[in-house]
Design an enzyme around this catalytic site. Structure first.
Site: not given
Length: 291
Positions: A14, A151, A205
């Site tokens: 991430e 997100n 996301d």
């Protein structure tokens, strides 16, 4: 054609960003509690360094005077050097037993934003916070809420984009950058929920904007990255990726025309991972758009 960085495997990759002074890609492994970065020319076999952290990180950003600002489970920390001591700048407002920080980044004026996630999935108490390190006695200021998994944070011209992933919805907030005020949100783009036996394009996301204000979003479980029109939210392009769970895109390279995408492999079925050996790795591809 996507290229996978060979030594980039993570459980849950991430928060990637390109560091122009170092000519390096940085990203996190949330589940693996690590910061990662490349060293040397970017390519499939690039060297990757890993820095273990004491708690799960959610997001990070480079600091102007060097080092990093990192959101760990219990607060926002400053590290002045790679692998160096972590000094807490602000404590988290949530219970670290069931919540942690997730997606976040710096805005164009240098303020650090971080959203949270309710890992227990017991309520919509995740929120978006902002930390201005220039303010005296800097504290985390709540800016938005009513979410379960924060997100998709991105900053446009007068608009702040933010996603609650489980609701499959990207929100758009009117944003005054100097005053740092948010107006009432609207559902900017809503995606279909997962249904048994029906095609599924994934849920939104992590995201980033390109130089033309288009919104690029990783569609978790959808094996694709979408490029959305920055005004109306319509799909301009869909890039298939060779992993089921892309997590966040960013632009990098000297001309900012390389699209990097982190991905996840944690908790995925064994047969899926056998078909997708690059799951959990960073993918890269040259694109016409520039970051």
């Amino acid at each position: 054609m996507w290229t996978a960085l060979t030594d980039s495997l993570c459980d849950l990759g991430e928060s990637p960003f390109w560091h122009p002074q170092e000519r390096s890609l940085y990203w996190l492994d949330i589940a693996g509690c690590q910061v990662l970065r490349t060293r040397g020319p970017i390519g499939a076999g690039v060297q990757v360094e890993r820095w273990p952290l004491p708690l799960a990180p959610g997001c990070m950003a480079p600091a102007r005077r060097g080092g990093l600002v990192i959101a760990l489970r219990d607060g926002i920390y400053r590290a002045h050097a790679w692998g160096g001591p972590l000094a807490r700048m602000a404590a988290a407002a949530h219970d670290g037993a069931t919540m942690r920080f997730n997606d976040g980044k710096c805005d164009p004026l240098g303020r650090f934003w971080a959203g949270s996630i309710n890992e227990a999935k017991t309520g919509r108490n995740a929120a978006l916070y902002c930390l201005d390190p220039r303010a005296a006695g800097a504290v985390l200021e709540p800016k938005a809420g009513d979410a379960m998994t924060a997100n998709g944070l991105a900053f446009g011209a007068g608009t702040l984009y933010w996603t609650d992933t489980p609701s499959h919805t990207i929100r758009a907030y009117p944003w005054e950058p100097e005053a740092n005020r948010l107006g009432p949100p609207r559902a900017w783009r809503r995606f279909d929920a997962k249904q048994e036996g029906a095609p599924y394009g994934g849920r939104p996301d992590g995201a980033t904007l390109d130089a033309q204000g288009r919104y690029w979003v990783a569609m978790y479980e959808g094996a694709q990255v979408l490029c959305l029109d920055g005004a109306g939210g319509g799909t301009l392009a869909a890039l298939s990726v060779p992993v089921q769970c892309p997590t966040m895109p960013c632009f990098g390279g000297d001309d900012l025309r390389t699209l990097f995408v982190t991905s996840a492999c944690k908790g995925r079925p064994a047969d899926e991972l056998a078909r997708q050996p690059d799951a959990g790795r960073v993918l890269m591809q040259r694109v016409e758009a520039a970051g």
